[in-house]
Design an enzyme around this catalytic site. Sequence first.
Site, PDB file in Angstrom:
ATOM      1  N   LYS A  60       0.845  -1.202   0.000  1.00  0.00           N
ATOM      2  CA  LYS A  60       0.000   0.000   0.000  1.00  0.00           C
ATOM      3  C   LYS A  60       0.878   1.249   0.000  1.00  0.00           C
ATOM      4  O   LYS A  60       2.016   1.212   0.468  1.00  0.00           O
ATOM      5  CB  LYS A  60      -0.859   0.019   1.269  1.00  0.00           C
ATOM      6  CG  LYS A  60      -2.027  -0.947   1.257  1.00  0.00           C
ATOM      7  CD  LYS A  60      -2.887  -0.742   2.489  1.00  0.00           C
ATOM      8  CE  LYS A  60      -4.078  -1.696   2.500  1.00  0.00           C
ATOM      9  NZ  LYS A  60      -5.013  -1.479   1.386  1.00  0.00           N
TER      10      LYS A  60
ATOM     11  N   ARG B 225     -10.359 -11.344   1.580  1.00  0.00           N
ATOM     12  CA  ARG B 225     -11.205 -12.386   0.995  1.00  0.00           C
ATOM     13  C   ARG B 225     -10.523 -13.749   1.047  1.00  0.00           C
ATOM     14  O   ARG B 225     -11.188 -14.780   1.073  1.00  0.00           O
ATOM     15  CB  ARG B 225     -11.628 -11.998  -0.429  1.00  0.00           C
ATOM     16  CG  ARG B 225     -10.495 -11.865  -1.402  1.00  0.00           C
ATOM     17  CD  ARG B 225     -10.893 -11.073  -2.646  1.00  0.00           C
ATOM     18  NE  ARG B 225     -10.918  -9.631  -2.404  1.00  0.00           N
ATOM     19  CZ  ARG B 225     -11.249  -8.726  -3.319  1.00  0.00           C
ATOM     20  NH1 ARG B 225     -11.606  -9.103  -4.538  1.00  0.00           N
ATOM     21  NH2 ARG B 225     -11.250  -7.442  -3.025  1.00  0.00           N
TER      22      ARG B 225
HETATM   23  N1  BES Z   1      -8.302  -3.582   4.053  1.00  0.00           N
HETATM   24  C1  BES Z   1      -8.382  -3.179   2.702  1.00  0.00           C
HETATM   25  C2  BES Z   1      -9.653  -2.397   2.381  1.00  0.00           C
HETATM   26  C3  BES Z   1      -9.771  -1.076   3.076  1.00  0.00           C
HETATM   27  C4  BES Z   1      -9.269   0.069   2.472  1.00  0.00           C
HETATM   28  C5  BES Z   1     -10.425  -0.975   4.263  1.00  0.00           C
HETATM   29  C6  BES Z   1      -9.390   1.285   3.109  1.00  0.00           C
HETATM   30  C7  BES Z   1     -10.557   0.255   4.891  1.00  0.00           C
HETATM   31  C8  BES Z   1     -10.043   1.376   4.316  1.00  0.00           C
HETATM   32  C9  BES Z   1      -8.355  -4.418   1.802  1.00  0.00           C
HETATM   33  O1  BES Z   1      -7.590  -5.461   2.254  1.00  0.00           O
HETATM   34  C10 BES Z   1      -7.785  -3.994   0.498  1.00  0.00           C
HETATM   35  O2  BES Z   1      -6.645  -3.620   0.483  1.00  0.00           O
HETATM   36  N2  BES Z   1      -8.577  -4.061  -0.566  1.00  0.00           N
HETATM   37  C11 BES Z   1      -8.140  -3.687  -1.857  1.00  0.00           C
HETATM   38  C12 BES Z   1      -8.635  -4.729  -2.820  1.00  0.00           C
HETATM   39  C13 BES Z   1      -8.093  -4.569  -4.213  1.00  0.00           C
HETATM   40  C14 BES Z   1      -6.617  -4.860  -4.216  1.00  0.00           C
HETATM   41  C15 BES Z   1      -8.835  -5.502  -5.122  1.00  0.00           C
HETATM   42  C16 BES Z   1      -8.723  -2.329  -2.182  1.00  0.00           C
HETATM   43  O3  BES Z   1      -9.869  -2.074  -1.826  1.00  0.00           O
HETATM   44  O4  BES Z   1      -8.008  -1.513  -2.748  1.00  0.00           O
HETATM   45 MN    MN Z   2      -5.574  -5.293   1.737  1.00  0.00          MN
END
Ligand code: BES
Ligand code: MN
Length: 500
Positions: free
Chosen positions: A280, A354
């Site tokens: 991230k 997931r």
């Molecule tokens: N934990 C994150 C989602 C999230 C983002 C929760 C911001 C709360 C605040 C999750 O694990 C994630 O990183 N999801 C990705 C999925 C993508 C790579 C398909 C996302 O939402 O960017």
């Molecule tokens: Mn994530």
Amino acid sequence: MKFTVKAGSLLQQETPCLVLGVFAEEFIGEALSHIDQLVGGAFKRATSSGEFSGRNGETLLLHAGSDATVERVLLVGLGKQAAFTLRALRQVSSSATKLLREKQLDHFLLALPQITFNETPCSERFQAIAEGVLLADYRYDRYLSVAEPGRPVSLSKVELLLSDEGDAPLAIAAIATAKAIVDGVCFARDLVNAPGNLKTPEYLAMQAVAMAEQVGISATLLDRKEMERQGFGALLGVAQGSAQAPYLIVLEYRGGIPAAPPIALVGKGVTFDAGGISLKPAEKMDEMKMDMGGAAAVLGTMQAAAQLKLPLNLVAVVPAVENMPSGTAIRPGDILTSLSGKTIEVMNTDAEGRLILADALTYVGRFEPKIVIDLATLTGACIIALGNQAAAALGNDDDLLQQLLQAGERSGERFWQMPLWDEYSEQIKSNFADVKNTGGRAAGTITAAAFLQKFAADYNWAHLDIAGMAWEEQGKAGQPKGGTGFGVRALIEYLRKTSS
Ligand code: BES
Ligand code: MN
Ligand code: ZN
């Protein structure tokens, strides 16, 4: 903090502050003109100058004359009576509490129980008022080494002034209910607020075990070795990049008849989500300690359900892992074999929630649950779609979703349904495995749910994406900055309704 209830005249109360709700259309009625005498006519002056009109959210703090037993009167606007709701009552109660705590008053008298609207039963009204107070009395301060001057005081005592002495037993029961629920919420908030260096998967597991012991429910932990033996390939794939050992936390509460199939709650427990190799960006990465908000909600709900002795059977399953980049981490393109036997191509290691939920959802099938509800801070896309006002609700059982939506509205924790049509599954077809873990930018919340659905095949299931709700950035009356404990109140409301 202690609640007491009493009845009696508004004018003869001995208190540092009397809190009174005023509907927009109602001033100046008879009761209010008595109050106006207490404050030497200041209320009338404030209304005629337009400083106070009873609009929802408005407040007016007045000092009483020296001969009055009430030292202050806090008037809170309620808006139009026909539009008033339990949600609004809870908010009013929180705003008054926040304001008075900031004024350094640690006890006061709420006349809010006297507000009636739209035939809402008094036990529900009393519960909402008590919840509003308790939710606004929370602060996570265990890492503050010096007390800031002028910071809000913690409450010592709140009195509720009833219009009818006969309602006292109902009020006392409603307060006890509110207390059990908000204890669950605050347990969840504490967990979410805990920093990632303290809050490892093992810490989360230990907190769950300690809570279970305290409320008398059973707890089992599956460690890495046991999960390897059983084949939790998706969960272990996420865990393999971290130095922290993963756990599967399983709690069981049996308040129903032995033969009754349980309701199962599954909560995403990523104690820190760095994204893994699909790292991230640095900005706001600190907030990713909240990626166990689903787990926190499930644990808080278990605590509250046990405390309330709900007449049903519950099982909670929390996959707890940390998602880190390292030389042992999974790579984009890796293929994992999940507990269900289905293979998963990992397109993006940041779509880890997931993966761990896939195995948790498979595992929970062993309990032959009547219903499974999972909660997860699953997708950033959910925040794009709904912002910070509602969680997304999806699933394979429309009845269940409707009940959750209603429980959400009553409890003040809102859900909004999104579709889960078969066509969305096209987006998660993989070249090399049974399914892939991302579906592109379009409909990100839905394709995440479509992925989960492949592992939630054999029972009635709802998925709640709480990504926009688990963390509060601004700080609100009943909700200081940080972890919210979102989900506990709605789930308890749902469970109380289905078990009654
Ligand atoms: N934990 C994150 C989602 C999230 C983002 C929760 C911001 C709360 C605040 C999750 O694990 C994630 O990183 N999801 C990705 C999925 C993508 C790579 C398909 C996302 O939402 O960017
Ligand atoms: Mn994530
Ligand atoms: Zn995540």
